[in-house]
Write a protein that holds these residues in place. Sequence first.
Motif, PDB file in Angstrom:
ATOM      1  N   LEU A  89      24.353  28.896   7.818  1.00  0.00           N
ATOM      2  CA  LEU A  89      23.419  28.063   8.776  1.00  0.00           C
ATOM      3  C   LEU A  89      22.166  27.955   8.165  1.00  0.00           C
ATOM      4  N   LEU A  90      21.844  28.834   7.395  1.00  0.00           N
ATOM      5  CA  LEU A  90      20.458  28.641   6.575  1.00  0.00           C
ATOM      6  C   LEU A  90      20.623  27.538   5.781  1.00  0.00           C
ATOM      7  N   LYS A  91      21.599  26.843   5.529  1.00  0.00           N
ATOM      8  CA  LYS A  91      21.553  25.716   4.685  1.00  0.00           C
ATOM      9  C   LYS A  91      20.966  24.236   5.343  1.00  0.00           C
ATOM     10  N   GLY A  92      20.635  24.487   6.732  1.00  0.00           N
ATOM     11  CA  GLY A  92      19.799  23.640   7.526  1.00  0.00           C
ATOM     12  C   GLY A  92      18.466  23.815   7.562  1.00  0.00           C
ATOM     13  N   ALA A  93      17.802  24.609   6.852  1.00  0.00           N
ATOM     14  CA  ALA A  93      16.640  25.373   6.875  1.00  0.00           C
ATOM     15  C   ALA A  93      15.460  24.162   6.509  1.00  0.00           C
ATOM     16  N   GLU A  94      15.750  23.221   5.303  1.00  0.00           N
ATOM     17  CA  GLU A  94      15.087  22.058   4.999  1.00  0.00           C
ATOM     18  C   GLU A  94      14.495  21.295   6.145  1.00  0.00           C
ATOM     19  N   SER A  95      15.515  20.886   6.864  1.00  0.00           N
ATOM     20  CA  SER A  95      15.236  19.999   8.070  1.00  0.00           C
ATOM     21  C   SER A  95      14.586  20.739   9.305  1.00  0.00           C
ATOM     22  N   ILE A  96      15.357  21.941   9.535  1.00  0.00           N
ATOM     23  CA  ILE A  96      15.033  22.776  10.818  1.00  0.00           C
ATOM     24  C   ILE A  96      13.696  23.150  10.670  1.00  0.00           C
ATOM     25  N   LEU A  97      12.876  23.471   9.649  1.00  0.00           N
ATOM     26  CA  LEU A  97      11.638  23.839   9.609  1.00  0.00           C
ATOM     27  C   LEU A  97      10.790  22.620   9.488  1.00  0.00           C
ATOM     28  N   ARG A  98      10.373  22.430  10.702  1.00  0.00           N
ATOM     29  CA  ARG A  98       9.562  21.320  11.404  1.00  0.00           C
ATOM     30  C   ARG A  98       8.034  21.348  10.602  1.00  0.00           C
ATOM     31  N   ASN A  99       7.873  19.972  10.048  1.00  0.00           N
ATOM     32  CA  ASN A  99       6.478  19.714   9.691  1.00  0.00           C
ATOM     33  C   ASN A  99       5.552  20.066  10.605  1.00  0.00           C
ATOM     34  N   ASP A 100       4.876  21.052  10.378  1.00  0.00           N
ATOM     35  CA  ASP A 100       3.827  21.346  11.458  1.00  0.00           C
ATOM     36  C   ASP A 100       2.564  21.970  10.756  1.00  0.00           C
ATOM     37  N   ALA A 101       1.918  21.022  10.009  1.00  0.00           N
ATOM     38  CA  ALA A 101       0.443  21.297   9.431  1.00  0.00           C
ATOM     39  C   ALA A 101       0.657  22.704   8.344  1.00  0.00           C
ATOM     40  N   GLY A 102       1.659  22.829   7.835  1.00  0.00           N
ATOM     41  CA  GLY A 102       1.870  23.912   7.059  1.00  0.00           C
ATOM     42  C   GLY A 102       2.233  25.216   7.715  1.00  0.00           C
ATOM     43  N   GLU A 103       2.468  25.281   8.880  1.00  0.00           N
ATOM     44  CA  GLU A 103       2.857  26.378   9.688  1.00  0.00           C
ATOM     45  C   GLU A 103       4.175  26.786   9.083  1.00  0.00           C
ATOM     46  N   GLU A 104       5.116  25.606   8.762  1.00  0.00           N
ATOM     47  CA  GLU A 104       6.503  25.793   8.652  1.00  0.00           C
ATOM     48  C   GLU A 104       6.605  26.775   7.483  1.00  0.00           C
ATOM     49  N   TYR A 105       5.531  27.179   6.620  1.00  0.00           N
ATOM     50  CA  TYR A 105       5.790  27.831   5.347  1.00  0.00           C
ATOM     51  C   TYR A 105       5.484  29.281   5.905  1.00  0.00           C
ATOM     52  N   PHE A 106       5.033  29.723   7.047  1.00  0.00           N
ATOM     53  CA  PHE A 106       4.540  30.830   7.393  1.00  0.00           C
ATOM     54  C   PHE A 106       5.368  31.650   8.356  1.00  0.00           C
ATOM     55  N   ARG A 107       6.741  31.158   8.411  1.00  0.00           N
ATOM     56  CA  ARG A 107       7.588  31.780   9.431  1.00  0.00           C
ATOM     57  C   ARG A 107       8.095  33.167   8.970  1.00  0.00           C
ATOM     58  N   LEU A 108       8.382  33.443   7.953  1.00  0.00           N
ATOM     59  CA  LEU A 108       8.923  34.481   7.255  1.00  0.00           C
ATOM     60  C   LEU A 108       7.645  35.508   7.425  1.00  0.00           C
ATOM     61  N   LYS A 109       6.398  35.084   6.819  1.00  0.00           N
ATOM     62  CA  LYS A 109       5.320  36.072   6.890  1.00  0.00           C
ATOM     63  C   LYS A 109       4.891  36.521   8.252  1.00  0.00           C
ATOM     64  N   ASP A 110       4.974  35.481   9.166  1.00  0.00           N
ATOM     65  CA  ASP A 110       4.517  35.987  10.545  1.00  0.00           C
ATOM     66  C   ASP A 110       5.736  36.863  11.061  1.00  0.00           C
ATOM     67  N   ALA A 111       6.987  36.891  10.893  1.00  0.00           N
ATOM     68  CA  ALA A 111       7.984  37.585  11.246  1.00  0.00           C
ATOM     69  C   ALA A 111       7.867  38.943  10.628  1.00  0.00           C
ATOM     70  N   LEU A 112       7.324  38.981   9.318  1.00  0.00           N
ATOM     71  CA  LEU A 112       7.472  40.496   8.902  1.00  0.00           C
ATOM     72  C   LEU A 112       6.207  41.013   9.135  1.00  0.00           C
ATOM     73  N   GLU A 113       5.188  40.334   9.721  1.00  0.00           N
ATOM     74  CA  GLU A 113       4.228  41.274  10.454  1.00  0.00           C
ATOM     75  C   GLU A 113       4.479  42.250  11.400  1.00  0.00           C
ATOM     76  N   LYS A 114       5.633  41.809  11.946  1.00  0.00           N
ATOM     77  CA  LYS A 114       6.040  42.691  13.306  1.00  0.00           C
ATOM     78  C   LYS A 114       7.092  43.771  12.721  1.00  0.00           C
ATOM     79  N   LEU A 115       7.507  43.834  11.271  1.00  0.00           N
ATOM     80  CA  LEU A 115       8.242  44.784  11.032  1.00  0.00           C
ATOM     81  C   LEU A 115       7.520  46.145  10.792  1.00  0.00           C
ATOM     82  N   THR A 116       8.177  47.189  11.315  1.00  0.00           N
ATOM     83  CA  THR A 116       7.631  48.482  11.448  1.00  0.00           C
ATOM     84  C   THR A 116       8.490  49.575  10.736  1.00  0.00           C
ATOM     85  N   GLY A 117       7.906  50.586  10.222  1.00  0.00           N
ATOM     86  CA  GLY A 117       8.447  51.719   9.564  1.00  0.00           C
ATOM     87  C   GLY A 117       9.022  51.553   8.210  1.00  0.00           C
ATOM     88  N   TYR A 118       8.862  50.417   7.290  1.00  0.00           N
ATOM     89  CA  TYR A 118       9.407  50.304   6.133  1.00  0.00           C
ATOM     90  C   TYR A 118       8.137  50.319   5.080  1.00  0.00           C
TER      91      TYR A 118
END
Length: 261
Positions: A89-118
Motif C-alpha cells: 500500500l506504500l504505492k499510494g504514498a505520493e498522493s496520500i502524503l497531503r501537501n501540508d506546508a512541507g510537513e508531509e516530508y517530516f512524517r517519518l522523522k516525527d515517528a522516529l522521535e518516539k522510537l525507544t531503545g535502539y
Amino acid sequence: MKIYCIANQKGGIGKTTTATNLASVLAHKGFKTLLIDADKQCNSTDTFRAKTKDTATLYDVILDYDHPLDINEAIQHTLIGDIVAADPLLKGAESILRNDAGEEYFRLKDALEKLTGYDYVVIDTAPADDKLLKNCLIAADEVVVPITADRYGVQGLADLHRTIQQVQKRSNPGLKIAGLLMVKYKERLKLTQETEYVLKQAAFKLQTKVFDTKIRESTGTQMAQAERTTVVKKYYANEIRKSTTAEDYIRFTEELLRGDK
Ligand SMILES: Nc1ncnc2c1ncn2[C@@H]1O[C@H](COP(=O)(O)OP(=O)(O)OP(=O)(O)O)[C@@H](O)[C@H]1O
Ligand SMILES: [Mg+2]
C-alpha cells in the motif's frame, strides 16, 4: 541513536542487500538495531521474514492520518532481526502524503522521535525520487549510496545529489553522505582507470568518499535472499564457512562506524 539511509534511485543496484546485511552486522555486534523497509516492493521485509498482512506496517505509522500508529507498535521481532515492514500500500504514498506546508516530508522523522531503545536504524529505500525518499532523507543522519563499479553505475547520481542538497538546505542541514559503496564487485575484472576516475569524480561531486571496502559479488548472497535471510547471518551462524560478500559487509560496517567516531 544513529539513522542510516541506504539510497540510490537506480533500481537493482544493491540497496536492499546492503540495508539487510548492514542491519545484521550491527545486531551481531550487540547493537540494538531496527531495519525500516520504506519500499513498496517489500524486499527487506521478505528477507527478514516479516509479515505485511494482518500486522502493522510502515503504512500505519506514516500514512494513516486518521489513526497514526506509534512506531514502537509496528516493530516485528523476527529470527532475522527487528523490522518495521513495508506494505504494498506504500504505492499510494505520493498522493496520500497531503501537501501540508512541507510537513508531509517530516512524517517519518516525527515517528522516529518516539522510537525507544535502539542504537541504530537502517532504512531501505525504493528506486524512486519521491516524497517517501524525502521522508527517509529528512529522518536520517547519514546516507550510504551503493553503486556498481561499471560505466553506468554512477548514472543518475546527479538526481540523488540534487534531492540530498535540497533536503540539506531546507530540512536536514546535518545530513551527511557517508560515502559511495561499491557493490557487486567483480574481483577478476580489475577496475579500469576510466571507471576508477568516474567513481572518484562522482564522490568528489557529492563531497564524499568512496569507501575503501568493496562488496564482492557471490552466489551465496542470492541464495541467502532466496532462503529469506542475510548472507551475513548465515556466515555468523557457521552455515557457510566462507563468504566474500559477508566478510566485506562486516568490514564495511566497521569502516562506517570508524567514520562516525
Ligand atoms: N554482493 C552481491 N553478490 C551477488 N548478488 C548480489 C550482491 N548484491 C546484490 N546482489 C543481487 O542483485 C540483485 C539486486 O540487489 P538488491 O535487491 O539489493 O538491489 P536494490 O537496489 O535493493 O533493488 P531495488 O532498486 O529494486 O530495490 C539481487 O538479486 C541481489 O541478490
Ligand atoms: Mg531494494
